[in-house]
Design a protein around this motif. Sequence first.
Motif, PDB file in Angstrom:
ATOM      1  N   PHE A 250      25.793  20.006 -38.264  1.00  0.00           N
ATOM      2  CA  PHE A 250      25.996  18.555 -38.251  1.00  0.00           C
ATOM      3  C   PHE A 250      25.478  17.908 -39.530  1.00  0.00           C
ATOM      4  O   PHE A 250      26.081  16.949 -40.035  1.00  0.00           O
ATOM      5  N   SER A 251      24.391  18.418 -40.092  1.00  0.00           N
ATOM      6  CA  SER A 251      23.856  17.814 -41.323  1.00  0.00           C
ATOM      7  C   SER A 251      24.792  18.024 -42.511  1.00  0.00           C
ATOM      8  O   SER A 251      24.793  17.235 -43.459  1.00  0.00           O
ATOM      9  N   LEU A 252      25.607  19.089 -42.439  1.00  0.00           N
ATOM     10  CA  LEU A 252      26.559  19.370 -43.509  1.00  0.00           C
ATOM     11  C   LEU A 252      27.945  18.806 -43.224  1.00  0.00           C
ATOM     12  O   LEU A 252      28.907  19.112 -43.939  1.00  0.00           O
ATOM     13  N   GLY A 253      28.066  17.972 -42.210  1.00  0.00           N
ATOM     14  CA  GLY A 253      29.314  17.277 -41.940  1.00  0.00           C
ATOM     15  C   GLY A 253      30.273  17.990 -41.021  1.00  0.00           C
ATOM     16  O   GLY A 253      31.458  17.634 -40.959  1.00  0.00           O
ATOM     17  N   GLY A 254      29.789  18.997 -40.282  1.00  0.00           N
ATOM     18  CA  GLY A 254      30.653  19.726 -39.370  1.00  0.00           C
ATOM     19  C   GLY A 254      31.132  18.861 -38.211  1.00  0.00           C
ATOM     20  O   GLY A 254      30.454  17.918 -37.783  1.00  0.00           O
ATOM     21  N   THR A 255      32.307  19.169 -37.700  1.00  0.00           N
ATOM     22  CA  THR A 255      32.874  18.421 -36.585  1.00  0.00           C
ATOM     23  C   THR A 255      32.006  18.516 -35.341  1.00  0.00           C
ATOM     24  O   THR A 255      31.274  19.493 -35.141  1.00  0.00           O
ATOM     25  N   GLN A 256      32.107  17.494 -34.503  1.00  0.00           N
ATOM     26  CA  GLN A 256      31.412  17.522 -33.221  1.00  0.00           C
ATOM     27  C   GLN A 256      32.212  18.257 -32.147  1.00  0.00           C
ATOM     28  O   GLN A 256      31.772  18.346 -30.997  1.00  0.00           O
ATOM     29  N   ASN A 257      33.366  18.806 -32.513  1.00  0.00           N
ATOM     30  CA  ASN A 257      34.166  19.599 -31.575  1.00  0.00           C
ATOM     31  C   ASN A 257      33.590  21.006 -31.481  1.00  0.00           C
ATOM     32  O   ASN A 257      34.063  21.947 -32.124  1.00  0.00           O
ATOM     33  N   VAL A 258      32.527  21.150 -30.723  1.00  0.00           N
ATOM     34  CA  VAL A 258      31.850  22.446 -30.635  1.00  0.00           C
ATOM     35  C   VAL A 258      31.903  22.970 -29.201  1.00  0.00           C
ATOM     36  O   VAL A 258      31.852  22.200 -28.235  1.00  0.00           O
ATOM     37  N   ILE A 259      32.014  24.293 -29.095  1.00  0.00           N
ATOM     38  CA  ILE A 259      32.019  24.986 -27.806  1.00  0.00           C
ATOM     39  C   ILE A 259      30.844  25.956 -27.830  1.00  0.00           C
ATOM     40  O   ILE A 259      30.763  26.828 -28.695  1.00  0.00           O
ATOM     41  N   LEU A 260      29.928  25.805 -26.882  1.00  0.00           N
ATOM     42  CA  LEU A 260      28.647  26.505 -26.920  1.00  0.00           C
ATOM     43  C   LEU A 260      28.563  27.595 -25.862  1.00  0.00           C
ATOM     44  O   LEU A 260      29.113  27.465 -24.766  1.00  0.00           O
ATOM     45  N   HIS A 261      27.836  28.640 -26.183  1.00  0.00           N
ATOM     46  CA  HIS A 261      27.624  29.735 -25.246  1.00  0.00           C
ATOM     47  C   HIS A 261      26.663  29.282 -24.147  1.00  0.00           C
ATOM     48  O   HIS A 261      25.965  28.283 -24.270  1.00  0.00           O
ATOM     49  N   ASN A 262      26.588  30.081 -23.063  1.00  0.00           N
ATOM     50  CA  ASN A 262      25.739  29.676 -21.939  1.00  0.00           C
ATOM     51  C   ASN A 262      24.262  29.651 -22.305  1.00  0.00           C
ATOM     52  O   ASN A 262      23.462  28.972 -21.652  1.00  0.00           O
ATOM     53  N   THR A 263      23.866  30.381 -23.337  1.00  0.00           N
ATOM     54  CA  THR A 263      22.470  30.382 -23.770  1.00  0.00           C
ATOM     55  C   THR A 263      22.008  29.009 -24.235  1.00  0.00           C
ATOM     56  O   THR A 263      20.805  28.761 -24.331  1.00  0.00           O
ATOM     57  N   MET A 264      22.948  28.130 -24.537  1.00  0.00           N
ATOM     58  CA  MET A 264      22.591  26.792 -25.006  1.00  0.00           C
ATOM     59  C   MET A 264      22.757  25.730 -23.929  1.00  0.00           C
ATOM     60  O   MET A 264      22.646  24.529 -24.200  1.00  0.00           O
ATOM     61  N   ARG A 265      22.990  26.164 -22.711  1.00  0.00           N
ATOM     62  CA  ARG A 265      23.050  25.234 -21.583  1.00  0.00           C
ATOM     63  C   ARG A 265      21.627  24.945 -21.106  1.00  0.00           C
ATOM     64  O   ARG A 265      21.183  25.355 -20.050  1.00  0.00           O
ATOM     65  N   SER A 266      20.930  24.223 -21.927  1.00  0.00           N
ATOM     66  CA  SER A 266      19.496  24.001 -21.712  1.00  0.00           C
ATOM     67  C   SER A 266      19.106  22.599 -22.153  1.00  0.00           C
ATOM     68  O   SER A 266      19.478  22.166 -23.253  1.00  0.00           O
ATOM     69  N   PRO A 267      18.344  21.896 -21.344  1.00  0.00           N
ATOM     70  CA  PRO A 267      17.864  20.569 -21.760  1.00  0.00           C
ATOM     71  C   PRO A 267      17.070  20.612 -23.056  1.00  0.00           C
ATOM     72  O   PRO A 267      17.092  19.665 -23.840  1.00  0.00           O
ATOM     73  N   ASP A 268      16.370  21.730 -23.305  1.00  0.00           N
ATOM     74  CA  ASP A 268      15.581  21.839 -24.535  1.00  0.00           C
ATOM     75  C   ASP A 268      16.477  21.885 -25.760  1.00  0.00           C
ATOM     76  O   ASP A 268      16.171  21.275 -26.794  1.00  0.00           O
ATOM     77  N   VAL A 269      17.590  22.606 -25.665  1.00  0.00           N
ATOM     78  CA  VAL A 269      18.532  22.656 -26.787  1.00  0.00           C
ATOM     79  C   VAL A 269      19.116  21.271 -27.037  1.00  0.00           C
ATOM     80  O   VAL A 269      19.192  20.816 -28.190  1.00  0.00           O
ATOM     81  N   ILE A 270      19.521  20.603 -25.982  1.00  0.00           N
ATOM     82  CA  ILE A 270      20.106  19.253 -26.118  1.00  0.00           C
ATOM     83  C   ILE A 270      19.104  18.313 -26.785  1.00  0.00           C
ATOM     84  O   ILE A 270      19.443  17.568 -27.711  1.00  0.00           O
ATOM     85  N   LYS A 271      17.870  18.376 -26.338  1.00  0.00           N
ATOM     86  CA  LYS A 271      16.831  17.506 -26.895  1.00  0.00           C
ATOM     87  C   LYS A 271      16.581  17.819 -28.369  1.00  0.00           C
ATOM     88  O   LYS A 271      16.448  16.907 -29.202  1.00  0.00           O
ATOM     89  N   ASN A 272      16.516  19.098 -28.726  1.00  0.00           N
ATOM     90  CA  ASN A 272      16.163  19.488 -30.086  1.00  0.00           C
ATOM     91  C   ASN A 272      17.309  19.297 -31.082  1.00  0.00           C
ATOM     92  O   ASN A 272      17.067  19.156 -32.281  1.00  0.00           O
ATOM     93  N   VAL A 273      18.550  19.313 -30.592  1.00  0.00           N
ATOM     94  CA  VAL A 273      19.692  19.040 -31.469  1.00  0.00           C
ATOM     95  C   VAL A 273      19.946  17.535 -31.556  1.00  0.00           C
ATOM     96  O   VAL A 273      20.208  16.987 -32.631  1.00  0.00           O
ATOM     97  N   GLY A 274      19.862  16.872 -30.413  1.00  0.00           N
ATOM     98  CA  GLY A 274      20.134  15.434 -30.347  1.00  0.00           C
ATOM     99  C   GLY A 274      21.431  15.166 -29.619  1.00  0.00           C
ATOM    100  O   GLY A 274      22.501  15.590 -30.081  1.00  0.00           O
TER     101      GLY A 274
END
Length: 425
Positions: A250-274
Amino acid sequence: MKNVKTAVGGAMLLAAAAWSAPALAQGSCAEPVKLGGVLALTGAQGTIGKVIADAGKLAVDQVNKAGGVKGCQVEFVVRDDTSQPSVGLDAARYLVDVSKVQAIVGLVGSGTALQVVNSVSVPNKIPTVACCAVTPALTRMAEEGKTGGYFFRTIPTARSMALAHAQAAMDKGYKNTVIMYINNDFGNGTAPDAKTALEKLGGKVAGVVPYAENQPSYRAEVQKALALNPDSLILIGLSADGTTILRDWFSLGGTQNVILHNTMRSPDVIKNVGERFLGKAVGVDNGQASGPSADAFNKDFQEAYGRPAVGPGLHTMYDATAITLLAMQAAAKLDGVSIRDALRAVQDPTGVEVQAGVEGLKKGLDALKAGRKIRYVGATGAFRFDRNGDVTGPMLTWKLNGSEIVTEKVISLEQMNALGTKAGF
């Protein structure tokens, strides 16, 4: 009761935690029944691994409250693999050689699972039930007779995840997707199938970019992916590395159209990414069943730990632990061969239905004690181990509703089978 032990395994200090109920002192047994857990409590997978361990502990606590295994309380001896396969191998050896566990559950990482099954489970005849290791290499080992039937898992293989990634990209109408993946057994077992599936379903893959785990920055890899001019990203990685990659993306301008693996289905990941960056994001995971057993687990987990039962590996870890303990109850004696054979016996379709929770597990333990057959229907619903120890099941896609992780779509088992056929799997 909880006490912490430490021991040196190889060149590293490994922490072991043992959980059992106070009822051990009541004593129809001189010693507790021992169940081992090899789990990532620290390192790249530590954020999710600690919560996964809690799901296993919940099952042990509930079995103890229900009377234990063969009238004995269960001691859950957990060792930290620090998210490293070599450390996980030392941990498993310690559990078998020193702690004298009768079975092992856990195994968050595929690399760890491969080493443990090959070098500990098979030669020592220790039934091993993985909650989270998805590599198809374990299926191939079973097909070649190299697991001795001692390996099982309660999570569908990486191929199911790959199909779900591809379907999510098609559902969103993405036209040129780049795949970034972690360069280890887990990523190498998932990314090629995701590419094949997406192309077979009619999509286009701009390119495939591997990355090494445990790096402080992934700007070089992200820039390589962005140079392919993708309109979307499939990210197959672990929670810690995935968080860093998403920040760089995201800092380098990547699209927000992202598909994430189940390992990132975590409130901590959401919080730390924003969450403001993840408004268009979707992810994939195993499809959790609805119904009284799943509801019981969700309720009990919330009450025990003060957080919702949302995240990778929670339901599958509970089931891995619960079904192993039921198998230990059903086994003629507490040895590897008997427990291995009983793992399928407690899935008898003609048996008494046994659900999650203290009362459900007590029903199963009592039925087995009385010589009756049972059918365990767990937090992931009804499942059966195939001849390779694998399971199949539905998948889901998830998204964010504000900061809350919610299910967007469920892909049924029938739909998954149809996708596999279309992809040529």
